[in-house]
Design a protein around this motif. Sequence first.
Motif, PDB file in Angstrom:
ATOM      1  N   THR A  44       0.791  -1.225   0.000  1.00  0.00           N
ATOM      2  CA  THR A  44       0.000   0.000   0.000  1.00  0.00           C
ATOM      3  C   THR A  44       0.828   1.282   0.000  1.00  0.00           C
ATOM      4  OG1 THR A  44      -0.111   0.069   2.424  1.00  0.00           O
ATOM      5  CG2 THR A  44      -1.807  -1.193   1.281  1.00  0.00           C
ATOM      6  N   THR A  74      -4.115  -4.784  -5.471  1.00  0.00           N
ATOM      7  CA  THR A  74      -4.505  -3.509  -4.888  1.00  0.00           C
ATOM      8  C   THR A  74      -4.953  -2.571  -5.995  1.00  0.00           C
ATOM      9  OG1 THR A  74      -3.753  -1.708  -3.455  1.00  0.00           O
ATOM     10  CG2 THR A  74      -2.163  -2.555  -5.035  1.00  0.00           C
ATOM     11  N   THR A 341      -5.010   1.624   3.857  1.00  0.00           N
ATOM     12  CA  THR A 341      -6.171   0.974   3.276  1.00  0.00           C
ATOM     13  C   THR A 341      -7.434   1.417   4.000  1.00  0.00           C
ATOM     14  OG1 THR A 341      -4.866  -0.939   2.619  1.00  0.00           O
ATOM     15  CG2 THR A 341      -7.219  -1.266   2.746  1.00  0.00           C
TER      16      THR A 341
END
Length: 463
Positions: A44, A74, A341
Amino acid sequence: MKKNSHNNCCHSAKQDSSYDVVGSIATNVADGFTMVAVGDLLVTRPLTKGQHPGFDTIIKILHDADVTFGNIETNIFDIRSFKGSPQAEYGGAYVTSLPELGPDLKAMGFNIVSRANNHSLDWGVEGMRETSRVLDQNGIVHAGAGENLAQAGAARFLETARGRVALLSFASTFTPLSRAADPAGEAPGRPGLNALRLARSIVVTPDMLESLRLIRNALPGFRPGVEDPSRVELAGVTYKTGDKIGYTYEADPCDVAAIMRNVRRGKQFADFCIVTNHGHEPGNWSQEPPDYAQWFAHRLIDAGADAYVVHGPHQLRGIEIYKGRPIFYSLGNFIMDNLHTPAGADMFTAYGKDPRVDTDAEVTVEEMARGYETDPGLSDPIFYESIVTIIRFEQNQLAELRLYPIELGRSMRFANRGIPRVAPTPQGKAILDRLQTLSKPFGTRIAIAKDVGVIRPGPSSRR
């Protein structure tokens, strides 16, 4: 495989291993061609400039190859300017990454990634498109998602000094509304991912099946008719009789035909073809692949795949060498960094959290602790252990696989967990020992030399 009864989409499918065109199914790379493959990239944020002990050693391995592959699980965008929204259907968590991840993946050494997985459309078509834009901007080849099924299913190509590489990506685990479609009549195509639909049935004993039949017959609205005595449909689930209780899968014949055609096409226009699948079946709890997996993997190799890589169950599964090509039934996790996230309102609700009180991190930790459905929690040590594999070809034959055991810092605090390093010797040996056991049913022998697993295929594996 069940018969196709709903349309004629498969009627023109050819024998996968019989075509003879320019660029046939033979591998065609220069000596010393190497491919590095890893599993899921749940990443991330940019990592190459951070203080992560041992990560530099891993990056060097990634750089020392002609092609370096991973599954990007992702969506990449800046949430401050993002025009989309979290979807009601999502792949277990709303995984997002900062735009700086694009150049950072390139700095790590990745030049080719798969896109089809259960997180592809967590943030809708807008998230899918923005992720494509970031990857394109940074010169990273990607496949498996597109504006329609033809684009999502097509192979994409990487030019290397030792040969042209094709990548074809599909997912057998995906959210239903993320599946791409082609135009039909006046209806336009649908953006999404390249899907392999699987019909799952539950195998039970004859006594169990009879009990299920009695329940179904007693339910209101049931209408008796001619039926197969070896199966029962109950509440949308198919039950069959068998010797071992468990799950069985049938691949959709139209999806199979389309994937095989795209593999052939990809190989016809490339020297080396990588095929990859994101599949959690039968569940993250299982160290064995689903029952359809070997049959399907062999067909992909017969159609022209030079390497078949599965990811999804978040743990290692066995390795097979078939006709001189490697099959990885799961490469597990490579990065499990979940710092940036946003959870989304639906995820807070699913885990009994209040966004006015609880944080996104607390929701993520709860999700990892519970796991998926009946699967064990993702805090289990094996989910933080995997391998980086280097595949080398000489004279267009698979010469060697080297398997570097890695661990992802399970014991570290949440802010530092999930970033790979070479596993210390005792842990690395345990990882390789487990992989030896998982690969033995496929006839694969893994030697261990200086803390690295080594597979050198014999002549029999090339037939």
